[in-house]
Design a protein around this motif. Structure first.
Motif, PDB file in Angstrom:
ATOM      1  N   THR A  89      53.988  66.548  26.154  1.00  0.00           N
ATOM      2  CA  THR A  89      53.187  65.645  25.309  1.00  0.00           C
ATOM      3  C   THR A  89      52.840  66.338  23.993  1.00  0.00           C
ATOM      4  OG1 THR A  89      52.248  64.865  27.389  1.00  0.00           O
ATOM      5  CG2 THR A  89      51.149  64.139  25.390  1.00  0.00           C
ATOM      6  N   LEU A  90      52.484  67.610  24.089  1.00  0.00           N
ATOM      7  CA  LEU A  90      52.148  68.358  22.863  1.00  0.00           C
ATOM      8  C   LEU A  90      53.391  68.546  22.001  1.00  0.00           C
ATOM      9  CD1 LEU A  90      49.721  71.041  24.391  1.00  0.00           C
ATOM     10  CD2 LEU A  90      49.157  68.872  23.278  1.00  0.00           C
ATOM     11  N   ARG A  91      54.514  68.841  22.651  1.00  0.00           N
ATOM     12  CA  ARG A  91      55.758  69.029  21.888  1.00  0.00           C
ATOM     13  C   ARG A  91      56.176  67.746  21.162  1.00  0.00           C
ATOM     14  NH1 ARG A  91      60.034  72.953  23.515  1.00  0.00           N
ATOM     15  NH2 ARG A  91      58.945  74.742  24.360  1.00  0.00           N
ATOM     16  N   GLN A  92      55.797  66.609  21.731  1.00  0.00           N
ATOM     17  CA  GLN A  92      56.085  65.321  21.067  1.00  0.00           C
ATOM     18  C   GLN A  92      55.046  65.026  19.988  1.00  0.00           C
ATOM     19  OE1 GLN A  92      59.353  64.961  22.133  1.00  0.00           O
ATOM     20  NE2 GLN A  92      58.899  62.792  21.815  1.00  0.00           N
ATOM     21  N   LYS A  93      54.136  65.993  19.769  1.00  0.00           N
ATOM     22  CA  LYS A  93      53.072  65.869  18.755  1.00  0.00           C
ATOM     23  C   LYS A  93      52.167  64.670  19.053  1.00  0.00           C
ATOM     24  CE  LYS A  93      55.397  68.366  15.050  1.00  0.00           C
ATOM     25  NZ  LYS A  93      56.322  69.015  15.913  1.00  0.00           N
ATOM     26  N   LYS A  94      51.838  64.514  20.341  1.00  0.00           N
ATOM     27  CA  LYS A  94      50.924  63.427  20.724  1.00  0.00           C
ATOM     28  C   LYS A  94      49.795  64.021  21.561  1.00  0.00           C
ATOM     29  CE  LYS A  94      54.130  59.649  20.149  1.00  0.00           C
ATOM     30  NZ  LYS A  94      54.790  58.463  20.645  1.00  0.00           N
ATOM     31  N   SER A  95      49.118  65.002  20.943  1.00  0.00           N
ATOM     32  CA  SER A  95      48.073  65.704  21.701  1.00  0.00           C
ATOM     33  C   SER A  95      46.971  64.730  22.149  1.00  0.00           C
ATOM     34  CB  SER A  95      47.491  66.848  20.876  1.00  0.00           C
ATOM     35  OG  SER A  95      47.032  66.347  19.664  1.00  0.00           O
ATOM     36  N   TRP A  96      46.791  63.618  21.400  1.00  0.00           N
ATOM     37  CA  TRP A  96      45.778  62.626  21.794  1.00  0.00           C
ATOM     38  C   TRP A  96      46.021  62.086  23.207  1.00  0.00           C
ATOM     39  CZ3 TRP A  96      47.884  57.925  23.031  1.00  0.00           C
ATOM     40  CH2 TRP A  96      49.143  57.636  22.496  1.00  0.00           C
ATOM     41  N   ALA A  97      47.306  62.211  23.710  1.00  0.00           N
ATOM     42  CA  ALA A  97      47.623  61.581  24.999  1.00  0.00           C
ATOM     43  C   ALA A  97      47.628  62.575  26.158  1.00  0.00           C
ATOM     44  CB  ALA A  97      48.986  60.897  24.904  1.00  0.00           C
ATOM     45  N   LYS A  98      47.239  63.847  25.875  1.00  0.00           N
ATOM     46  CA  LYS A  98      47.388  64.817  26.975  1.00  0.00           C
ATOM     47  C   LYS A  98      46.441  64.514  28.145  1.00  0.00           C
ATOM     48  CE  LYS A  98      44.567  68.509  25.101  1.00  0.00           C
ATOM     49  NZ  LYS A  98      44.426  69.812  24.604  1.00  0.00           N
ATOM     50  N   GLY A  99      45.261  63.981  27.840  1.00  0.00           N
ATOM     51  CA  GLY A  99      44.322  63.612  28.918  1.00  0.00           C
ATOM     52  C   GLY A  99      44.900  62.474  29.768  1.00  0.00           C
ATOM     53  N   LYS A 133      56.147  52.087  20.939  1.00  0.00           N
ATOM     54  CA  LYS A 133      56.261  53.315  20.144  1.00  0.00           C
ATOM     55  C   LYS A 133      55.908  54.554  20.990  1.00  0.00           C
ATOM     56  CE  LYS A 133      51.734  53.005  17.818  1.00  0.00           C
ATOM     57  NZ  LYS A 133      50.962  54.063  18.347  1.00  0.00           N
ATOM     58  N   ASP A 134      55.332  54.324  22.161  1.00  0.00           N
ATOM     59  CA  ASP A 134      54.988  55.451  23.040  1.00  0.00           C
ATOM     60  C   ASP A 134      55.902  55.517  24.268  1.00  0.00           C
ATOM     61  OD1 ASP A 134      52.955  56.372  21.394  1.00  0.00           O
ATOM     62  OD2 ASP A 134      51.541  54.897  22.210  1.00  0.00           O
ATOM     63  N   LEU A 135      57.127  55.036  24.095  1.00  0.00           N
ATOM     64  CA  LEU A 135      58.082  55.141  25.208  1.00  0.00           C
ATOM     65  C   LEU A 135      58.235  56.593  25.656  1.00  0.00           C
ATOM     66  CD1 LEU A 135      60.218  53.821  27.046  1.00  0.00           C
ATOM     67  CD2 LEU A 135      61.886  54.122  25.210  1.00  0.00           C
ATOM     68  N   ASP A 136      58.174  57.517  24.682  1.00  0.00           N
ATOM     69  CA  ASP A 136      58.303  58.937  25.049  1.00  0.00           C
ATOM     70  C   ASP A 136      57.207  59.358  26.028  1.00  0.00           C
ATOM     71  OD1 ASP A 136      56.455  58.605  23.014  1.00  0.00           O
ATOM     72  OD2 ASP A 136      57.026  60.420  21.917  1.00  0.00           O
ATOM     73  N   LEU A 137      55.987  58.845  25.813  1.00  0.00           N
ATOM     74  CA  LEU A 137      54.881  59.200  26.731  1.00  0.00           C
ATOM     75  C   LEU A 137      55.129  58.637  28.122  1.00  0.00           C
ATOM     76  CD1 LEU A 137      51.716  58.634  24.515  1.00  0.00           C
ATOM     77  CD2 LEU A 137      52.804  60.804  25.158  1.00  0.00           C
ATOM     78  N   GLU A 138      55.595  57.391  28.152  1.00  0.00           N
ATOM     79  CA  GLU A 138      55.865  56.785  29.462  1.00  0.00           C
ATOM     80  C   GLU A 138      56.926  57.613  30.208  1.00  0.00           C
ATOM     81  OE1 GLU A 138      57.220  52.704  29.381  1.00  0.00           O
ATOM     82  OE2 GLU A 138      56.752  52.473  31.517  1.00  0.00           O
ATOM     83  N   ILE A 139      57.969  58.021  29.477  1.00  0.00           N
ATOM     84  CA  ILE A 139      59.033  58.797  30.139  1.00  0.00           C
ATOM     85  C   ILE A 139      58.498  60.163  30.571  1.00  0.00           C
ATOM     86  CG2 ILE A 139      61.335  59.815  29.867  1.00  0.00           C
ATOM     87  CD1 ILE A 139      62.020  57.498  27.979  1.00  0.00           C
ATOM     88  N   ILE A 140      57.613  60.754  29.783  1.00  0.00           N
ATOM     89  CA  ILE A 140      57.016  62.041  30.182  1.00  0.00           C
ATOM     90  C   ILE A 140      56.295  61.874  31.530  1.00  0.00           C
ATOM     91  CG2 ILE A 140      55.167  63.704  29.643  1.00  0.00           C
ATOM     92  CD1 ILE A 140      55.997  63.407  26.663  1.00  0.00           C
ATOM     93  N   VAL A 141      55.573  60.771  31.669  1.00  0.00           N
ATOM     94  CA  VAL A 141      54.863  60.542  32.946  1.00  0.00           C
ATOM     95  C   VAL A 141      55.882  60.341  34.075  1.00  0.00           C
ATOM     96  CG1 VAL A 141      53.252  59.034  34.188  1.00  0.00           C
ATOM     97  CG2 VAL A 141      52.832  59.595  31.789  1.00  0.00           C
TER      98      VAL A 141
END
Ligand SMILES: C[S@@+](CC[C@H](N)C(=O)[O-])C[C@H]1O[C@@H](n2cnc3c(N)ncnc32)[C@H](O)[C@@H]1O
Length: 444
Positions: A115-125, A82-90
């Motif tokens: 990351t913020l635009r994907q509304k996943k501020s928890w993952a910005k760190g 469900k966090d494929l978007d985060l992996e691609i951001i990295v």
């Protein structure tokens, strides 16, 4: 659930690249389709932003396996699906850090913003930390073996098929393909076209082997090229320009282009010999419209039919052909540098299915060829089972054919049957051609 793109005029190029890559990696869509779809939703995007979006999306596909290889040991645990978007951001951040001249600070900052635009501020760190760690580790992609940038099955297959050329093939597949034009030599000479483009500030050279081909120093939008709208030039790789020459059509001939869309080779056939009757079929109805557009731009006509080459009874009117082009569906392993998403989308077990389809197309088309006629078989593949082994099988099973040795041509590698161009060779895509003559015997 992965957040899906919505229409939003404030999208930035990195975000559009992210959404395109989500369609490729998450949904198996081709990158060309994904980019067309995503960019159509941002009609106000400027040219340089479109170029940046394309550069990032293509680059992440090209280096996907290397980037993942570098990322893996730095992750405490793998990203959830469900966090494929985060992996691609990295991966997008890594590509900018390692392969583009983007300032480190900007690459990290932009990734955190995504990351913020994907509304996943928890993952910005997490995103920030991973990218900063790569900067501290002074990681370099160039130092890594070329094989790592391919799925194992592709690099193994290339090494098995081309032991003496595998390294150059793998390296060529990671280069950017040049933009090549085909000149309509009935309307303008190649030198005139090169000169006209030079006056526009577009520099290009004549291709050393293909007399209609011009290779641009730098790709540019077709709308900027003088003569494009008028059909004087078309975009086509130099290797693809060989099909019409091999067919060697003469006025009055009946010609079949059996897998014709988007119509690049059909268009060239008509430009080299206008006075033929060309039947162009494709099984994909939506792609038939592309042939129509292409022929319309160069002011040529063909009989277009939606049909399956394997089932000629559904579309063939019984008139035999003097020439048949079988530009069959294939792995596209020869055009990975142009379509790096092939590395992600193609699977090992696609190949036997493709080989069977190609075989079925050859079998179905052969009876439609007149005795004395010529069939040109082509692929944009470098795998031997789709190419020379396919033709070896065909001639083993047909008495009424001979395969032209193509001894006099200058391009490609001579093979037991046909010729193979390897990617990057003489500025060309990887292509295979065999020219099969039907003898005058009566049995099929
Ligand atoms: C390699 S592309 C052809 C490129 C085209 N010859 C050109 O130069 O622009 C292969 C095409 O074959 C079509 N195709 C695949 N299987 C087919 C079949 N069984 N019968 C007819 N067309 C088929 C695909 O839809 C695709 O458009």
């Amino acid at each position: 659930m992965i957040s899906q793109p919505a229409v939003n005029r404030t999208y930035n190029p990195r975000q559009l690249a992210l959404h395109s890559l989500l369609l490729v990696i998450g949904k198996g869509r081709s990158l060309d389709d994904a980019l067309a779809n995503i960019l159509a939703k941002s009609p106000d995007l400027e040219g340089r932003d479109i170029a940046l979006c394309r550069e990032i999306a293509n680059g992440v596909c090209r280096y996907y396996y290397v980037l993942k290889h570098l990322l893996k040991p730095r992750l405490r645990k793998a990203f959830k699906s469900k966090d494929l978007d985060l992996e691609i951001i990295v991966l997008i951040g890594m590509y900018q850090l390692l392969m583009m001249r983007v300032d480190d600070h900007a690459a990290v900052n932009e990734s955190v913003k995504l990351t913020l635009r994907q509304k996943k501020s928890w993952a910005k760190g997490l995103v920030n930390g991973l990218l900063r760690q790569l900067i501290r580790d002074e990681v370099s992609i160039e130092a890594l073996a070329t094989d790592i940038s391919y799925p194992d099955w592709i690099s193994h297959k290339i090494r098995a098929d081309w032991p003496d050329h595998s390294t150059e093939i793998l390296q060529a597949g990671n280069q950017r393909a040049p933009m090549t034009l085909r000149v309509d030599l009935n309307q303008i000479t190649r030198e005139q076209q090169i000169e006209r483009m030079r006056e526009q500030g577009i520099t290009a050279d004549a291709h050393p082997l293909i007399e209609s081909a011009i290779v641009l120093d730098k790709p540019c939008p077709v709308s900027k090229i003088e003569g494009f709208e008028l059909g004087l030039v078309s975009v086509q790789d130099a290797a693809a320009q060989l099909a019409a020459e091999l067919l060697d059509c003469k006025p009055g001939m009946q010609v079949l282009d059996a897998c014709a869309a988007p119509g690049g080779k059909s268009a060239h056939i008509l430009q080299t010999c206008e006075a033929v009757t060309l039947v162009a079929i494709d099984k994909d109805e939506s792609r038939l419209a592309l042939i129509e557009q292409n022929l319309h731009r160069i002011d040529q006509q063909a009989h277009l039919k939606c049909g399956n080459a394997i089932q000629p009874d559904d579309w063939h009117d019984g008139v035999l052909f003097d020439r048949i082009l079988a530009d069959v569906p294939c792995s596209a392993s020869g055009v990975i540098r142009r379509h790096p998403d092939i590395k992600l989308l193609r699977r090992d077990d696609d190949i036997p299915n493709l080989v069977l389809q190609q075989r079925a197309i050859l079998l179905a088309l052969w009876p439609l060829l007149k005795p004395g006629g010529v069939m040109v078989y082509s692929t944009c593949s470098i795998f031997k089972d789709e190419n020379e082994q396919q033709i070896a099988w065909f001639i083993d099973n047909h008495k009424n054919c001979t395969v032209n040795r193509l001894n006099s041509v200058q391009w490609g590698h001579k093979r037991p049957f046909g010729r193979q161009i390897l990617p990057g060779q003489e500025c060309m895509d990887g292509f295979y051609y065999a020219k099969i003559h039907k003898t005058m015997m009566k049995t099929d």
